[in-house]
Design a protein around this motif. Sequence first.
Motif, PDB file in Angstrom:
ATOM      1  N   ASP A   1      -3.777  16.673  17.461  1.00 12.93           N
ATOM      2  CA  ASP A   1      -3.717  15.749  18.588  1.00 12.93           C
ATOM      3  C   ASP A   1      -2.847  16.336  19.685  1.00 12.93           C
ATOM      4  O   ASP A   1      -2.188  17.352  19.494  1.00 12.93           O
ATOM      5  CB  ASP A   1      -3.183  14.373  18.162  1.00 12.93           C
ATOM      6  CG  ASP A   1      -1.778  14.448  17.566  1.00 12.93           C
ATOM      7  OD1 ASP A   1      -0.876  15.000  18.229  1.00 12.93           O
ATOM      8  OD2 ASP A   1      -1.588  13.964  16.435  1.00 12.93           O
TER       9      ASP A   1
ATOM     10  N   GLN B   1      -1.104  11.071  15.116  1.00 18.26           N
ATOM     11  CA  GLN B   1      -1.467   9.936  15.962  1.00 18.26           C
ATOM     12  C   GLN B   1      -2.567   9.103  15.304  1.00 18.26           C
ATOM     13  O   GLN B   1      -2.519   7.879  15.320  1.00 18.26           O
ATOM     14  CB  GLN B   1      -1.916  10.423  17.341  1.00 18.26           C
ATOM     15  CG  GLN B   1      -0.785  10.848  18.239  1.00 18.26           C
ATOM     16  CD  GLN B   1       0.239   9.749  18.467  1.00 18.26           C
ATOM     17  OE1 GLN B   1       1.350   9.806  17.933  1.00 18.26           O
ATOM     18  NE2 GLN B   1      -0.131   8.725  19.219  1.00 18.26           N
ATOM     19  N   ASN B   2      -3.558   9.773  14.731  1.00 20.26           N
ATOM     20  CA  ASN B   2      -4.630   9.058  14.031  1.00 20.26           C
ATOM     21  C   ASN B   2      -4.070   8.270  12.854  1.00 20.26           C
ATOM     22  O   ASN B   2      -4.457   7.125  12.607  1.00 20.26           O
ATOM     23  CB  ASN B   2      -5.686  10.046  13.519  1.00 20.26           C
ATOM     24  CG  ASN B   2      -6.483  10.682  14.629  1.00 20.26           C
ATOM     25  OD1 ASN B   2      -6.238  10.418  15.794  1.00 20.26           O
ATOM     26  ND2 ASN B   2      -7.449  11.518  14.283  1.00 20.26           N
TER      27      ASN B   2
ATOM     28  N   LYS C   1      -1.123  -4.633  10.555  1.00 22.46           N
ATOM     29  CA  LYS C   1      -1.471  -5.799  11.377  1.00 22.46           C
ATOM     30  C   LYS C   1      -2.406  -6.738  10.627  1.00 22.46           C
ATOM     31  O   LYS C   1      -2.264  -7.969  10.681  1.00 22.46           O
ATOM     32  CB  LYS C   1      -2.116  -5.339  12.685  1.00 22.46           C
ATOM     33  CG  LYS C   1      -2.407  -6.476  13.652  1.00 22.46           C
ATOM     34  CD  LYS C   1      -2.976  -5.940  14.955  1.00 22.46           C
ATOM     35  CE  LYS C   1      -3.263  -7.090  15.936  1.00 22.46           C
ATOM     36  NZ  LYS C   1      -3.840  -6.586  17.208  1.00 22.46           N
TER      37      LYS C   1
ATOM     38  N   LYS D   1      -1.028   7.121  12.489  1.00 18.29           N
ATOM     39  CA  LYS D   1      -0.275   5.969  12.980  1.00 18.29           C
ATOM     40  C   LYS D   1      -1.210   4.817  13.356  1.00 18.29           C
ATOM     41  O   LYS D   1      -0.935   3.650  13.032  1.00 18.29           O
ATOM     42  CB  LYS D   1       0.581   6.375  14.193  1.00 18.29           C
ATOM     43  CG  LYS D   1       1.838   7.143  13.805  1.00 18.29           C
ATOM     44  CD  LYS D   1       2.442   7.891  14.963  1.00 18.29           C
ATOM     45  CE  LYS D   1       3.087   7.023  15.981  1.00 18.29           C
ATOM     46  NZ  LYS D   1       3.833   7.838  16.992  1.00 18.29           N
ATOM     47  N   THR D   2      -2.314   5.151  14.007  1.00 16.34           N
ATOM     48  CA  THR D   2      -3.285   4.113  14.385  1.00 16.34           C
ATOM     49  C   THR D   2      -3.850   3.430  13.144  1.00 16.34           C
ATOM     50  O   THR D   2      -3.942   2.196  13.080  1.00 16.34           O
ATOM     51  CB  THR D   2      -4.428   4.732  15.218  1.00 16.34           C
ATOM     52  OG1 THR D   2      -3.881   5.330  16.393  1.00 16.34           O
ATOM     53  CG2 THR D   2      -5.449   3.682  15.607  1.00 16.34           C
ATOM     54  N   THR D   3      -4.221   4.228  12.147  1.00 17.56           N
ATOM     55  CA  THR D   3      -4.781   3.682  10.897  1.00 17.56           C
ATOM     56  C   THR D   3      -3.772   2.781  10.200  1.00 17.56           C
ATOM     57  O   THR D   3      -4.093   1.663   9.771  1.00 17.56           O
ATOM     58  CB  THR D   3      -5.195   4.829   9.954  1.00 17.56           C
ATOM     59  OG1 THR D   3      -6.176   5.642  10.603  1.00 17.56           O
ATOM     60  CG2 THR D   3      -5.769   4.284   8.648  1.00 17.56           C
TER      61      THR D   3
ATOM     62  N   SER E   1      -0.483  14.456  21.259  1.00 15.85           N
ATOM     63  CA  SER E   1       0.576  13.476  21.450  1.00 15.85           C
ATOM     64  C   SER E   1       1.842  14.171  21.945  1.00 15.85           C
ATOM     65  O   SER E   1       1.953  15.404  21.922  1.00 15.85           O
ATOM     66  CB  SER E   1       0.876  12.757  20.136  1.00 15.85           C
ATOM     67  OG  SER E   1       1.399  13.671  19.194  1.00 15.85           O
TER      68      SER E   1
ATOM     69  N   LYS F   1      -0.974   1.311  11.390  1.00 17.31           N
ATOM     70  CA  LYS F   1      -0.623   0.116  12.162  1.00 17.31           C
ATOM     71  C   LYS F   1      -1.719  -0.939  12.045  1.00 17.31           C
ATOM     72  O   LYS F   1      -1.425  -2.143  11.994  1.00 17.31           O
ATOM     73  CB  LYS F   1      -0.390   0.485  13.629  1.00 17.31           C
ATOM     74  CG  LYS F   1       0.924   1.197  13.871  1.00 17.31           C
ATOM     75  CD  LYS F   1       1.082   1.583  15.344  1.00 17.31           C
ATOM     76  CE  LYS F   1       2.391   2.300  15.608  1.00 17.31           C
ATOM     77  NZ  LYS F   1       2.539   2.698  17.027  1.00 17.31           N
ATOM     78  N   SER F   2      -2.963  -0.472  11.974  1.00 15.42           N
ATOM     79  CA  SER F   2      -4.089  -1.396  11.809  1.00 15.42           C
ATOM     80  C   SER F   2      -4.016  -2.110  10.455  1.00 15.42           C
ATOM     81  O   SER F   2      -4.238  -3.322  10.361  1.00 15.42           O
ATOM     82  CB  SER F   2      -5.405  -0.631  11.941  1.00 15.42           C
ATOM     83  OG  SER F   2      -6.505  -1.479  11.695  1.00 15.42           O
TER      84      SER F   2
END
Length: 555
Positions: free
Chosen positions: A266, A36-37, A47, A39-41, A268, A43-44
Amino acid sequence: MNKFKILSVAFLASVTVSYAQDIEQAKKEIDAEKYQNAKTTLKSIIKSDPSEGEAFFLLGNVYLYQNIADSAKITYQNGLAAKDYAHLNNIGLGQIDLDNGNVVAAKTKFAAAINEKRKKDFAEYVYVARAYMNSDKPDYKAAIATLDLAKERNADEPQVLLAFGDAYYGDKNQNAAYSAYRNAFQADNSLIRAKMQLGVLLKGAKAYTEAVAAYQGVVATNPNYGPVYRELAETYYYWGLNVPGRQAQYFKEALGYYEKYMELTDYSLASRMRHADFLILTKDYKALEAEANKMKELDKVNPRIYRYLGYSAYQNGNYDLAIKSLEDFTGNSKNKIISLDYLYLGLSNIKKAISADGATVDQVLFEKGISSIKKGVDLDNTVTDELGEVGKGLYEQKLYKEAAAVLEIATSNPATSGYLYDNYYLGNAIYFDNTKPGIVKDTIALKKADIAFGNVITASPDTQDVYLSRARTNSLLEDDQAMIKYYQQYIDIVTKKGEAELAKPSVKAKLVECYNSMAAGYANFDKEKAKEYFGKTLAIDPENGYATQSLKLLK
């Protein structure tokens, strides 16, 4: 103007360094299984700068780790349009091709990715090798061949060595795997996974004490490295399977370590699903039901949740919920069905088919259950290990016909752990079902019973009572010669054991049965032999009415 240019270059350089640092951070999170971490990194990064093709590739990989192939494919396809390292996404798409059995398309995509690598780069080789290893249909030899290409220029690169270790391990070359993992950690002692994998090799060799010690060494190096606790959990699980007397203790240890793994990675939905899979292995169905309900709160539409609800409902006695959940899951062709799905659906139908007192059986529902179990066995015949106890339970309820139906499936796999006992119960279940008052003898089933007893004799020729059971079965088949043969084999075994065995009251009673039955068989074609064997009965039991009366009729 020049000052502006200098500032712009400096700014771009700082941004490049920042993205590189973020990519490395994402790689560390993936290695630590903090998906999950990661994916956040990633995706950032995407973006902020969609030109970072490696970020798309790594994000797609995370989706594959979490079994979300549709999202992985979309991510890889989007990554092909990126400015930098777009070619890496062909590797991800190639792995999806491998999963779908399209090896030619996969190799084409791998070749396209490798053709675009820079001369001194090696990452593409490592990623292609891992695609071969991580596929649903792994090809470790292809992975090794790919890594050999990286070895030509980058033989001492830690990531190359680590990948070699994984490939050799998958190819069952323990010695080569050990050398590769050891060399990888020596080349980079921050590569904690390589150190952990040395413990994995010990686990695979069933050296559980040594494996745990190796993992504790990893914990001492980095107590926050989550994957080592997953390995500890799995090691204690396998240890418990191999030491039945300590199974409860080791399973408890395993579950504790898995909880620690979850804490450090995580919670998730994907992680909860992996946890649920582990709860199934350790047979903690109350915890599985709780986990399934938590997953349902997170995602009310994910179909795999119905698998966990179905399994836990069956084990916890809620058969209606089990049937509903598993029918919903197996009825969707998009779901990846496994053997246990059909097994638990079938067992739930069987449980529901039988009344609480065991007096009545809904044969339509029971046959529906048998049909589902057969589907499960067709997918993976190792599930037959689960059927012996079910068949034995039905046998003890005197539901002999139903027990035989289950045990016949159990004995279809000679590698089943309870193969000998399952055959014995199968034979007896058929025999007793054919001795019920008013029953029409099923000669086809009785011949199956004879074969089942033969399987027991082949595996354990000194199991004396099986000869009695086989003789009785052949008596029902009206095969006097075979009946006499197996009774005689029982007599030979107990006689060989000596006077102490022959003096046992239970053995004496069985010998009387043997002699009387053999005499009755001989009476059909050899009256003198019949008299001889009735005489043997009377030598043991002088007051035996059947032998006395039969001798009178033979004179």
